[in-house]
Design a protein around this motif. Structure first.
Motif, mmCIF file in Angstrom:
data_model
loop_
_atom_site.group_PDB
_atom_site.id
_atom_site.type_symbol
_atom_site.label_atom_id
_atom_site.label_comp_id
_atom_site.label_asym_id
_atom_site.label_seq_id
_atom_site.Cartn_x
_atom_site.Cartn_y
_atom_site.Cartn_z
ATOM 1 N N ASP A 260 -15.625 73.753 57.871
ATOM 2 C CA ASP A 260 -14.880 74.136 56.669
ATOM 3 C C ASP A 260 -13.389 74.220 57.016
ATOM 4 O O ASP A 260 -12.864 75.282 57.349
ATOM 5 C CB ASP A 260 -15.404 75.482 56.170
ATOM 6 C CG ASP A 260 -14.744 75.947 54.880
ATOM 7 O OD1 ASP A 260 -13.800 75.277 54.407
ATOM 8 O OD2 ASP A 260 -15.155 77.009 54.365
ATOM 9 N N ILE A 261 -12.710 73.097 56.930
ATOM 10 C CA ILE A 261 -11.295 73.048 57.288
ATOM 11 C C ILE A 261 -10.438 73.839 56.308
ATOM 12 O O ILE A 261 -9.474 74.498 56.683
ATOM 13 C CB ILE A 261 -10.824 71.586 57.371
ATOM 14 C CG1 ILE A 261 -11.544 70.873 58.509
ATOM 15 C CG2 ILE A 261 -9.311 71.512 57.583
ATOM 16 C CD1 ILE A 261 -11.241 69.395 58.589
ATOM 17 N N ALA A 262 -10.788 73.783 55.018
ATOM 18 C CA ALA A 262 -9.989 74.473 54.000
ATOM 19 C C ALA A 262 -9.918 75.978 54.272
ATOM 20 O O ALA A 262 -8.838 76.581 54.238
ATOM 21 C CB ALA A 262 -10.559 74.211 52.617
ATOM 22 N N SER A 263 -11.071 76.582 54.568
ATOM 23 C CA SER A 263 -11.073 78.020 54.856
ATOM 24 C C SER A 263 -10.351 78.324 56.156
ATOM 25 O O SER A 263 -9.634 79.323 56.266
ATOM 26 C CB SER A 263 -12.516 78.539 54.931
ATOM 27 O OG SER A 263 -13.154 78.443 53.680
ATOM 28 N N ALA A 264 -10.518 77.444 57.134
ATOM 29 C CA ALA A 264 -9.909 77.678 58.443
ATOM 30 C C ALA A 264 -8.391 77.587 58.399
ATOM 31 O O ALA A 264 -7.710 78.203 59.223
ATOM 32 C CB ALA A 264 -10.461 76.687 59.457
ATOM 33 N N THR A 265 -7.851 76.850 57.449
ATOM 34 C CA THR A 265 -6.400 76.650 57.402
ATOM 35 C C THR A 265 -5.734 77.383 56.251
ATOM 36 O O THR A 265 -4.524 77.206 56.018
ATOM 37 C CB THR A 265 -6.072 75.148 57.305
ATOM 38 O OG1 THR A 265 -6.716 74.594 56.138
ATOM 39 C CG2 THR A 265 -6.548 74.404 58.540
ATOM 40 N N ALA A 266 -6.479 78.213 55.532
ATOM 41 C CA ALA A 266 -5.871 79.028 54.474
ATOM 42 C C ALA A 266 -4.997 80.102 55.109
ATOM 43 O O ALA A 266 -5.279 80.595 56.194
ATOM 44 C CB ALA A 266 -6.961 79.668 53.620
ATOM 45 N N GLY A 267 -3.914 80.451 54.461
ATOM 46 C CA GLY A 267 -3.042 81.489 55.018
ATOM 47 C C GLY A 267 -1.648 81.371 54.454
ATOM 48 O O GLY A 267 -1.418 80.668 53.459
ATOM 49 N N GLN B 11 -12.581 84.685 62.012
ATOM 50 C CA GLN B 11 -13.220 84.152 60.802
ATOM 51 C C GLN B 11 -12.840 82.695 60.566
ATOM 52 O O GLN B 11 -13.682 81.872 60.182
ATOM 53 C CB GLN B 11 -12.831 85.016 59.601
ATOM 54 C CG GLN B 11 -13.415 86.418 59.654
ATOM 55 C CD GLN B 11 -12.857 87.336 58.582
ATOM 56 O OE1 GLN B 11 -11.851 87.017 57.919
ATOM 57 N NE2 GLN B 11 -13.477 88.487 58.394
ATOM 58 N N ALA B 12 -11.578 82.364 60.818
ATOM 59 C CA ALA B 12 -11.138 80.976 60.672
ATOM 60 C C ALA B 12 -11.828 80.086 61.689
ATOM 61 O O ALA B 12 -12.217 78.942 61.377
ATOM 62 C CB ALA B 12 -9.624 80.890 60.833
#
Length: 273
Positions: free
Chosen positions: A252-259, A243-244
């Motif tokens: 979408d960098i923000a979604s890819a690096t959330a965690g 998904q990331a």
């Protein structure tokens, strides 16, 4: 911790009221996350380990040495009992299986699983006598130092024979296996029959029967003493990665690096050192 102490600690989880959940880790950090969540023991997953090495499970693609070192790492970083998912015991003969069990003790494992598989695609399940002899050899080598799980993969290998599954599990118990395991019986009724047939030997269930995912409480209600996850948690983590990756591909960098953040990883590693 000595082998006998590990044995007693791990075996006690199977004999207490309600049994326990045995989640499967695939590296040091996943093991530390599971330990931090409060699990009292963890397992390796031959499938997840093989995948992390770019190989497929069930084909003797991971060596005994690789799996032993992997399991020892999980035990060392968590200080928890570790159960090794050791496929067919890494050996052509019963004597080879016994040698693997001794090596597992030497590497600090608390439990070891021995399957009746062959690693041969067109003949995946060993003959009854051969399978029983291998579990017998494992138990003799274990000598109260490591918990032996006797496992039949009938259902995983397209052999939906409940009578033969129970026959094999019963024979494994008769030669001293302390835990029994038949991944993915087709339904709850079959699982109940397995548990009843081998009682009082503890039964491990991989996630649930094949037709529905039950809760831990529902599995405990029918007498299951250990619930393992196999590669499911690893696949769950890969789902997040996929998904990331898709988010990043969209920009979408923000979604890819959330965690959880790598600081959390460093904290877990620091606590284990």
């Amino acid at each position: 911790m000595a082998g006998s102490e590990l044995y007693e600690k791990f075996m006690a989880l199977h004999t207490r009221e309600g049994g326990h959940v045995l989640p499967n880790a695939w590296d040091a950090v996943s093991a530390l996350i599971l330990a931090d969540a409060g699990f009292e023991a963890i397992g390796t997953s031959s499938a997840a380990l093989a995948a992390t090495l770019g190989r497929r499970d069930g084909r003797h693609s991971v060596s005994a040495k690789e799996h032993l070192e992997h399991a020892a790492l999980l035990a060392r970083v968590t200080n928890l009992p570790v159960n090794g998912d050791f496929e067919d015991g890494y050996g052509q003969t019963a004597q080879d299986v016994a040698a693997t069990v001794n090596a597992a003790v030497d590497h600090g494992l608390a439990g070891i699983g021995i399957e009746d598989t062959t690693g041969i695609a067109d003949d995946p399940i060993r003959g009854f006598d051969d399978a029983v002899d291998r579990v017998r050899a494992a138990v003799r080598a274990a000598k109260g130092r490591i918990v032996v799980t006797g496992r039949t993969d009938n259902y995983l290998q397209g052999r939906p024979d409940l009578d033969d599954t129970i026959r094999r599990l019963t024979a494994f118990a008769d030669v001293g296996a302390e835990v029994l395991y038949a991944p993915f019986p087709p339904d709850l009724e079959s699982l109940v029959k397995i548990v009843a047939a081998v009682a009082p030997t503890p039964v491990n269930v991989l996630i649930s029967p094949a037709d529905q995912v039950l809760t831990v409480a529902e599995l405990r209600k029918v007498g299951v003493k250990r619930v393992s996850l196999g590669p499911a948690l690893y696949a769950n983590a890969l789902t997040a990665l996929e998904q990331a990756a898709q988010a990043l591909r969209r920009g979408d960098i923000a979604s890819a690096t959330a965690g959880i953040g790598f600081g959390r990883v460093n904290d877990l590693l620091a606590a284990a050192s």
